[in-house]
Structures are given as C-alpha cells and as structure tokens.
Design a protein around this motif. Structure first.
Motif, PDB file in Angstrom:
ATOM      1  N   LYS A 116     -28.609  34.098  15.704  1.00 47.24           N
ATOM      2  CA  LYS A 116     -28.854  32.873  16.366  1.00 47.24           C
ATOM      3  C   LYS A 116     -30.204  32.259  15.800  1.00 47.24           C
ATOM      4  N   GLY A 117     -30.784  33.062  14.855  1.00 49.14           N
ATOM      5  CA  GLY A 117     -32.136  32.518  14.207  1.00 49.14           C
ATOM      6  C   GLY A 117     -32.010  31.947  12.855  1.00 49.14           C
ATOM      7  N   GLY A 118     -33.081  31.659  12.201  1.00 54.44           N
ATOM      8  CA  GLY A 118     -33.023  31.059  10.910  1.00 54.44           C
ATOM      9  C   GLY A 118     -32.793  31.672   9.608  1.00 54.44           C
ATOM     10  N   VAL A 119     -32.799  31.322   8.402  1.00 55.70           N
ATOM     11  CA  VAL A 119     -32.247  31.908   7.282  1.00 55.70           C
ATOM     12  C   VAL A 119     -33.328  31.700   6.256  1.00 55.70           C
ATOM     13  N   LYS A 120     -33.898  32.899   5.865  1.00 58.42           N
ATOM     14  CA  LYS A 120     -34.930  32.968   4.916  1.00 58.42           C
ATOM     15  C   LYS A 120     -34.464  33.757   3.703  1.00 58.42           C
ATOM     16  N   ILE A 121     -34.707  32.943   2.627  1.00 64.23           N
ATOM     17  CA  ILE A 121     -34.323  33.586   1.008  1.00 64.23           C
ATOM     18  C   ILE A 121     -35.392  34.267   0.791  1.00 64.23           C
ATOM     19  N   ILE A 122     -35.466  35.449   0.128  1.00 63.17           N
ATOM     20  CA  ILE A 122     -36.606  35.985  -0.433  1.00 63.17           C
ATOM     21  C   ILE A 122     -36.214  36.752  -1.874  1.00 63.17           C
ATOM     22  N   GLY A 123     -37.174  37.102  -2.569  1.00 60.26           N
ATOM     23  CA  GLY A 123     -36.784  37.875  -3.772  1.00 60.26           C
ATOM     24  C   GLY A 123     -38.044  37.966  -4.768  1.00 60.26           C
ATOM     25  N   ASN A 124     -38.052  39.161  -5.566  1.00 60.54           N
ATOM     26  CA  ASN A 124     -38.710  39.094  -6.922  1.00 60.54           C
ATOM     27  C   ASN A 124     -37.938  38.886  -7.964  1.00 60.54           C
ATOM     28  N   LEU A 125     -37.734  37.537  -8.185  1.00 61.38           N
ATOM     29  CA  LEU A 125     -36.534  37.296  -9.014  1.00 61.38           C
ATOM     30  C   LEU A 125     -36.606  37.857 -10.591  1.00 61.38           C
ATOM     31  N   PRO A 126     -35.330  38.304 -10.958  1.00 63.95           N
ATOM     32  CA  PRO A 126     -35.240  38.246 -12.378  1.00 63.95           C
ATOM     33  C   PRO A 126     -35.604  37.341 -13.092  1.00 63.95           C
ATOM     34  N   TYR A 127     -36.719  37.327 -13.949  1.00 66.26           N
ATOM     35  CA  TYR A 127     -37.070  36.179 -14.572  1.00 66.26           C
ATOM     36  C   TYR A 127     -36.271  35.095 -15.560  1.00 66.26           C
ATOM     37  N   TYR A 128     -35.224  36.064 -15.996  1.00 62.66           N
ATOM     38  CA  TYR A 128     -34.551  35.092 -17.211  1.00 62.66           C
ATOM     39  C   TYR A 128     -33.562  34.120 -16.336  1.00 62.66           C
ATOM     40  N   ILE A 129     -33.447  34.078 -15.113  1.00 64.47           N
ATOM     41  CA  ILE A 129     -32.485  33.404 -14.497  1.00 64.47           C
ATOM     42  C   ILE A 129     -33.272  32.895 -13.290  1.00 64.47           C
ATOM     43  N   THR A 130     -34.632  32.548 -13.125  1.00 59.53           N
ATOM     44  CA  THR A 130     -35.294  32.090 -12.061  1.00 59.53           C
ATOM     45  C   THR A 130     -34.862  30.651 -11.833  1.00 59.53           C
ATOM     46  N   THR A 131     -34.938  29.787 -12.921  1.00 61.10           N
ATOM     47  CA  THR A 131     -34.541  28.358 -12.540  1.00 61.10           C
ATOM     48  C   THR A 131     -33.131  28.033 -12.139  1.00 61.10           C
ATOM     49  N   PRO A 132     -32.152  28.664 -12.807  1.00 61.98           N
ATOM     50  CA  PRO A 132     -30.717  28.708 -12.411  1.00 61.98           C
ATOM     51  C   PRO A 132     -30.579  29.042 -10.984  1.00 61.98           C
ATOM     52  N   ILE A 133     -31.484  30.100 -10.517  1.00 66.74           N
ATOM     53  CA  ILE A 133     -31.132  30.640  -9.209  1.00 66.74           C
ATOM     54  C   ILE A 133     -31.636  29.579  -8.154  1.00 66.74           C
ATOM     55  N   ILE A 134     -33.030  29.100  -8.567  1.00 68.00           N
ATOM     56  CA  ILE A 134     -33.565  28.049  -7.503  1.00 68.00           C
ATOM     57  C   ILE A 134     -32.587  26.721  -7.415  1.00 68.00           C
ATOM     58  N   MET A 135     -32.212  26.352  -8.584  1.00 67.51           N
ATOM     59  CA  MET A 135     -31.379  25.107  -8.591  1.00 67.51           C
ATOM     60  C   MET A 135     -29.996  25.406  -7.939  1.00 67.51           C
ATOM     61  N   LYS A 136     -29.612  26.452  -8.127  1.00 73.10           N
ATOM     62  CA  LYS A 136     -28.359  26.852  -7.471  1.00 73.10           C
ATOM     63  C   LYS A 136     -28.418  26.643  -5.703  1.00 73.10           C
ATOM     64  N   ILE A 137     -29.545  27.215  -5.492  1.00 76.05           N
ATOM     65  CA  ILE A 137     -29.568  27.220  -3.863  1.00 76.05           C
ATOM     66  C   ILE A 137     -29.844  25.926  -3.326  1.00 76.05           C
ATOM     67  N   LEU A 138     -30.684  25.189  -4.111  1.00 80.92           N
ATOM     68  CA  LEU A 138     -30.932  23.778  -3.744  1.00 80.92           C
ATOM     69  C   LEU A 138     -29.910  22.747  -3.741  1.00 80.92           C
ATOM     70  N   GLU A 139     -29.167  22.686  -4.850  1.00 79.37           N
ATOM     71  CA  GLU A 139     -27.988  21.830  -5.439  1.00 79.37           C
ATOM     72  C   GLU A 139     -26.903  22.378  -4.438  1.00 79.37           C
ATOM     73  N   ASP A 140     -26.606  23.636  -4.037  1.00 82.27           N
ATOM     74  CA  ASP A 140     -25.454  23.935  -3.224  1.00 82.27           C
ATOM     75  C   ASP A 140     -25.747  23.630  -1.973  1.00 82.27           C
ATOM     76  N   HIS A 141     -27.089  23.161  -1.462  1.00 80.58           N
ATOM     77  CA  HIS A 141     -27.551  22.909  -0.219  1.00 80.58           C
ATOM     78  C   HIS A 141     -27.044  24.086   0.564  1.00 80.58           C
ATOM     79  N   VAL A 142     -27.400  25.156   0.255  1.00 82.58           N
ATOM     80  CA  VAL A 142     -27.446  26.281   0.942  1.00 82.58           C
ATOM     81  C   VAL A 142     -28.374  26.223   2.103  1.00 82.58           C
ATOM     82  N   PRO A 143     -27.531  26.382   3.496  1.00 84.33           N
ATOM     83  CA  PRO A 143     -28.186  26.312   4.825  1.00 84.33           C
ATOM     84  C   PRO A 143     -29.348  27.288   4.916  1.00 84.33           C
ATOM     85  N   ALA A 144     -30.472  27.149   4.331  1.00 82.85           N
ATOM     86  CA  ALA A 144     -31.722  28.035   4.745  1.00 82.85           C
ATOM     87  C   ALA A 144     -32.741  27.495   5.016  1.00 82.85           C
ATOM     88  N   ASP A 145     -33.677  28.049   5.580  1.00 76.33           N
ATOM     89  CA  ASP A 145     -35.128  27.254   6.064  1.00 76.33           C
ATOM     90  C   ASP A 145     -35.944  27.418   4.724  1.00 76.33           C
TER      91      ASP A 145
END
Ligand code: SAM
Length: 293
Positions: A116-145
């Motif tokens: 019933k609450g929100g959606v929070k994404i967290i992580g200590n990201l693998p650095y070799y794919i930091t940008t693709p991960i961030i852009m995937k979450i944003l461009e796919d419009h993942v419903p997170a806060d």
C-alpha cells in the motif's frame, strides 16, 4: 552477525568458497554509518516496497528489510544466492531474484510486489553499468518514488552538474529532467572490500511527479540533448544539423525563432532552452510535413 565487518566478508568467502568478481563490480561496503545514511535517506516506510540492485552479501538488504514491507533484491551472480539465503534468513519479507538488472522488467517487479506504500529503489551500484541502470529506470518510467544509490564520485558529479560546467552533459540533463537530486554522502574508497581505485558518492534522486519543462514531444527533447552533446565542441548549428533529419538552414531558422544564438554550444543550455528548441523542432517538422501534403 555484523554483515558489513571485513572479518564477516572474509569468513563468508572462505565458508562458501566465494571468489569476488572484479568484472561484476563487486566492492562490498564495510561502513555502518554509510549503510545507515543510505537507508535513512531512502525514507523507507513499513508499507513500502524496496527494490535493491546488486545486494552482494546483503548488507543493505538486511537493513532495508527491518524498515520495509517488502524487499526485492536483484543480483546477477548466482554464486551469491546461497550466501544471501543464509545472511537474509532472518527476514521473511525479502525475495532475491537471480537476474541481470538490465534485463529485468522492473515495472513488472513493482506490480508484483508493491504494497500500500511507496516504491524506493536503492543500491550500491556496480560501477561498470551505473549510467545504463539509472537511464533504464528513468526511461522505462518505472513507477518508483526515489532512487538512492552509491556510484563513482565522477558519475555523481556529472549528474549534478549544471550548464557551463565541463562535466555537464546528456546524463546531467536527462537525470535533471526526470528527478530532483540531492547528495547524501561522500564516500572514500577505503570503506570497501576490495578497495576500488576511485571515491564514491551517494545520491538521492527523487523522481518528479511533474516534469520541469513542457514538451510537445519528449522524444524530440532527447534527440536534441543527445545530438547537442554528441558533438559537444561544435556549435549548436552544426551539432543539431542532421538531428531528426533537419538541414542546416532549418536548424538556423529554429534557433532564430527561439532566440538562441546558433554559435552557442549544448553545454551552455539549460533545460528550458533545450525544451524551447525541441518544441520548435517538432513544430517545424509538423509544418513542413503539412506543406508537403
Ligand atoms: N550491495 C552490496 C554492498 O553494498 O556491499 C554489493 C555492492 S557491489 C558494488 C555491486 C553488486 O551488484 C554485486 O553484488 C554484483 O554482483 C552485482 N551486480 C553486478 N552486475 C549486476 C547486474 N547486471 N545485475 C544485478 N546485479 C549486478
């Protein structure tokens, strides 16, 4: 058991015969203060779903599980799965998914596990794919806060940079379009096992409910950003020529119509100016097509 203690990491490695993979960006966090900062700033509530990217041996996962309704952690390395089963055994609200996050449908994951609450994404990201991960979450419009993530300091600096700065680029403009950005912590390389070559930063990206600029066509906005920064030393007149099939004369006309000097470079434009150019491009193309019909 203090999961974050270097001695625990060593014990686990020996017990399970686990070998750290450099190519998967496995640098495990050993500082409880930083772990607490990431968890506190993620603002996790008892009804929230937390999606964690790359749990490793579960230091952030175990902490998040104590505050969240549910934690879904996506880990690519199958050798870590039996370890996570053991370290996360006390938490019945955790599911570990053995997958490549870049191939995971995160929206589906949210739909499956959200409460019933929100959606929070967290992580200590693998650095070799930091940008693709961030852009995937944003461009796919993942419903997170929000997305609260550790990354290489240089990437965090690029994300935060504004117009006129050398590090301002397509990544800065894109993330700033989707999110408001706050630096949560500066993290020295000494707090990881094994120690990476570079320092890190934790950023909290709050996903905007409303975009900061009005666009006729979001795709054109990103065409404009990508073309502009694709050849960042060139003037706008040159870097935008060819974008969306526009001729040099058309680009000159578009820039004149929005009162932006064609000899300026993309790195000097703020989001409003990118939006003005993109909207004018969309109008220009529409008018041109109408003429041809
Ligand atoms: N969260 C742990 C910590 O803070 O100690 C581990 C962080 S470590 C920097 C990155 C983690 O991401 C590793 O466990 C690694 O195996 C995992 N990983 C790497 N590439 C991945 C991918 N494509 N999808 C999911 N996890 C990945």
């Amino acid at each position: 058991m203090k999961l974050y203690a270097p001695s625990t990491i060593k014990e686990i490695r020996e017990k399970h015969g686990f070998r750290l993979s450099k190519s998967l960006g496995q640098n495990f966090l050993t500082d409880k203060n930083i772990i607490d900062r990431i968890i506190e700033s993620s603002d996790i509530g008892p009804e929230d779903l937390v999606i964690e990217i790359g749990p490793g041996i579960g230091v952030l996962t175990a902490e998040a599980a104590q505050y969240a309704g549910k934690v879904a952690a996506v880990e690519i390395d199958r050798n870590l799965i039996p370890i996570l089963e053991e370290t996360l055994a006390p938490y019945s609200n955790v599911t570990v998914i053995n997958q490549d996050v870049l191939k995971t449908n995160l929206t589906e994951l949210v739909e499956r596990y959200r409460g019933k609450g929100g959606v929070k994404i967290i992580g200590n990201l693998p650095y070799y794919i930091t940008t693709p991960i961030i852009m995937k979450i944003l461009e796919d419009h993942v419903p997170a806060d929000s997305i609260t993530i550790m990354m290489q300091k240089e990437v965090a600096d690029r994300i935060k940079a504004g117009p006129g700065s050398k590090t301002y680029g397509a990544l800065s403009a894109a993330v700033q379009y989707y999110c408001t950005i706050r630096q949560v912590a500066a993290v020295p390389k000494e707090v990881f096992v094994p120690q990476p070559k570079v320092d890190s930063s934790v950023l909290k990206l709050d996903i905007r409910k409303q975009h900061p600029v009005e666009l006729i066509d979001e795709k054109m906005f990103f065409v404009c950003i990508k073309s502009g920064f694709g050849q960042r030393r060139k003037t706008l007149l040159n870097s935008l020529t060819g974008a969306a099939g526009l001729s040099k004369d058309a680009v000159r006309e578009i820039l004149n119509a929005v009162h932006i000097d064609p000899v300026r470079r993309a790195e000097t434009l703020d989001l409003d100016e990118f939006a003005a150019i993109a909207n004018q491009m969309t109008e220009h193309i529409k008018n041109h097509q109408n003429h041809q019909e």
